[in-house]
Structures are given as C-alpha cells and as structure tokens.
Design a protein around this motif. Structure first.
Motif, PDB file in Angstrom:
ATOM      1  N   ASP A  16       0.625  -1.179  -0.062  1.00  0.00           N
ATOM      2  CA  ASP A  16      -0.048   0.007  -0.225  1.00  0.00           C
ATOM      3  C   ASP A  16       0.815   1.203   0.039  1.00  0.00           C
ATOM      4  O   ASP A  16       1.946   1.371   0.670  1.00  0.00           O
ATOM      5  N   PHE A  17       0.672   2.236  -0.984  1.00  0.00           N
ATOM      6  CA  PHE A  17       1.302   3.422  -0.913  1.00  0.00           C
ATOM      7  C   PHE A  17       0.446   4.632  -0.343  1.00  0.00           C
ATOM      8  O   PHE A  17      -0.500   4.798  -0.790  1.00  0.00           O
ATOM      9  N   ALA A  22      -1.509  15.060  -1.348  1.00  0.00           N
ATOM     10  CA  ALA A  22      -1.824  14.731  -2.531  1.00  0.00           C
ATOM     11  C   ALA A  22      -0.999  14.689  -3.656  1.00  0.00           C
ATOM     12  O   ALA A  22       0.054  15.669  -3.605  1.00  0.00           O
ATOM     13  N   LEU A  23      -0.887  13.775  -4.689  1.00  0.00           N
ATOM     14  CA  LEU A  23       0.248  13.699  -5.746  1.00  0.00           C
ATOM     15  C   LEU A  23      -0.311  14.744  -6.982  1.00  0.00           C
ATOM     16  O   LEU A  23       0.392  15.055  -7.731  1.00  0.00           O
ATOM     17  N   ASP A  41      -6.474   3.645  -2.785  1.00  0.00           N
ATOM     18  CA  ASP A  41      -6.001   2.646  -3.077  1.00  0.00           C
ATOM     19  C   ASP A  41      -4.767   2.522  -3.892  1.00  0.00           C
ATOM     20  O   ASP A  41      -4.617   1.560  -4.791  1.00  0.00           O
ATOM     21  N   LEU A  42      -3.869   3.236  -3.701  1.00  0.00           N
ATOM     22  CA  LEU A  42      -2.554   3.283  -4.255  1.00  0.00           C
ATOM     23  C   LEU A  42      -1.790   2.461  -4.011  1.00  0.00           C
ATOM     24  O   LEU A  42      -1.578   2.009  -3.032  1.00  0.00           O
ATOM     25  N   GLN A  43      -0.800   1.774  -4.746  1.00  0.00           N
ATOM     26  CA  GLN A  43      -0.018   0.718  -4.362  1.00  0.00           C
ATOM     27  C   GLN A  43       1.473   1.044  -5.325  1.00  0.00           C
ATOM     28  O   GLN A  43       1.262   1.478  -6.289  1.00  0.00           O
ATOM     29  N   GLY A 147      -0.370  -4.220   4.441  1.00  0.00           N
ATOM     30  CA  GLY A 147      -0.395  -3.708   3.383  1.00  0.00           C
ATOM     31  C   GLY A 147       0.071  -4.389   1.941  1.00  0.00           C
ATOM     32  O   GLY A 147       0.149  -3.876   0.939  1.00  0.00           O
ATOM     33  N   ILE A 148       0.561  -5.709   2.202  1.00  0.00           N
ATOM     34  CA  ILE A 148       1.235  -6.290   1.027  1.00  0.00           C
ATOM     35  C   ILE A 148       0.135  -7.223   0.510  1.00  0.00           C
ATOM     36  O   ILE A 148      -0.780  -7.714   0.947  1.00  0.00           O
ATOM     37  N   SER A 149       0.078  -7.169  -0.994  1.00  0.00           N
ATOM     38  CA  SER A 149      -0.890  -7.813  -1.608  1.00  0.00           C
ATOM     39  C   SER A 149       0.006  -8.670  -2.957  1.00  0.00           C
ATOM     40  O   SER A 149       1.042  -7.962  -3.259  1.00  0.00           O
ATOM     41  N   VAL A 150      -0.689  -9.386  -3.445  1.00  0.00           N
ATOM     42  CA  VAL A 150       0.030 -10.123  -4.718  1.00  0.00           C
ATOM     43  C   VAL A 150      -0.873  -9.969  -5.850  1.00  0.00           C
ATOM     44  O   VAL A 150      -2.179 -10.149  -5.785  1.00  0.00           O
ATOM     45  N   SER A 151      -0.306  -9.954  -7.229  1.00  0.00           N
ATOM     46  CA  SER A 151      -1.176  -9.930  -8.454  1.00  0.00           C
ATOM     47  C   SER A 151      -0.426 -11.086  -9.164  1.00  0.00           C
ATOM     48  O   SER A 151       0.653 -10.920  -9.101  1.00  0.00           O
ATOM     49  N   ILE A 152      -1.218 -11.748  -9.858  1.00  0.00           N
ATOM     50  CA  ILE A 152      -0.599 -12.740 -10.881  1.00  0.00           C
ATOM     51  C   ILE A 152      -1.393 -12.661 -12.200  1.00  0.00           C
ATOM     52  O   ILE A 152      -2.754 -12.615 -12.254  1.00  0.00           O
TER      53      ILE A 152
END
Length: 153
Positions: A16-17, A22-23, A41-43, A147-152
């Motif tokens: 998670d970022f 604000a960017l 939900d920035l990553q 905040g760690i997630s995985v995408s495949i």
C-alpha cells in the motif's frame, strides 16, 4: 525491466502506498476538483517475478489443473481489490500444489530455458513444484507485513 513476452506467468508483490500529501490535482469539465491521494488504493510494486514455463503444464488431470488455476490465477487477478489479494492467501494454493506434487499428480517437463553449460540438453523441472516453492518463500518473506498484496497475470 521490460515485460518478457515469453513469460507464462507474472507475479507482482505490492505494498500500500500512502503519500503524505496529494500527488495530483485536476479538474474535469464540471469544474469538480479531483485529488490523487492516499484514499485511492494506491500501490507500489516492490517485487516482480516471471515464469517461462506453464506452471500447470505438468498436471495432466483437467480437474486438478482447473482447481489450481482458480486458487492462483483467479484469486490473485489484478482486477481484484488489493485487500482481496493479501499475501497470506497464497497458503491455500501452496498447500494444494504441494499435495498434488506429493501425490504424484504432477509431472516433470523440459524447461523452456537452456542451461548455460549444455545448450543442447534442456533440463527437467516440475513447474508446479518450482512455483509452490517460490510462493512459499515469498509468503514467508512478506507475511505479517501490513499492506502487502499479490497480483498474478
């Protein structure tokens, strides 16, 4: 690093970022102001790995292959919310893949990459076992970190 078009699977680990401010700020035709900030939900990608072999190619049984595919590819699809793809959810796939290997329902196949020392003879590997071991290491490395997630893909 560019995307490898020969890869059969690409795994990314995200965290998670949460920027401190604000960017980006922009206006649309309605004059409504939009902010790209921590509530979006920035990553940030922190790890990436590609596999050239079909991880399910050594599994001859269609039902087992479909179950493994659902546990990995569907559960960790990048279209899902990061909160639905947390790293600890890898354990279900790892356990099932190791069971399939242990029960002899997964075969060894020729690798897509030639070894450096003998380019004429591809080496053999069990792609499902290789993937399960890599994911087990990944889960152990990142488990418990928030905040760690995985995408495949």
């Amino acid at each position: 690093m560019g995307a490898d078009t020969s890869a059969k699977l690409k795994l990314s680990v995200w965290r998670d970022f949460n920027p401190s401010r604000a960017l980006i700020q922009w206006r649309q035709e309605s004059s409504e102001v939009h902010l790209l900030s921590a509530d979006r939900d920035l990553q940030q990608e922190v790890y990436s790995w590609q596999m050239k072999e079909d991880p399910f190619g050594g599994v001859p049984d269609d039902a087992i292959r479909a179950n493994l595919h659902a546990l990995l590819m569907e559960r960790f699809a990048s279209s899902k919310s990061p909160s639905d793809r947390r790293v600890d959810l890898l354990q279900d796939f790892i356990s099932e893949a190791k069971r399939v290997v242990r029960d002899g329902q997964s075969e060894w196949t020729g690798s897509q990459a030639a070894p450096d020392d003998d380019e004429d003879a591809p080496y053999m590997l069990n792609p499902l076992l290789a993937l399960a071991l890599h994911l087990d290491w990944l889960r152990a490395s990142f488990s418990g970190q928030p905040g760690i997630s995985v995408s495949i893909r």
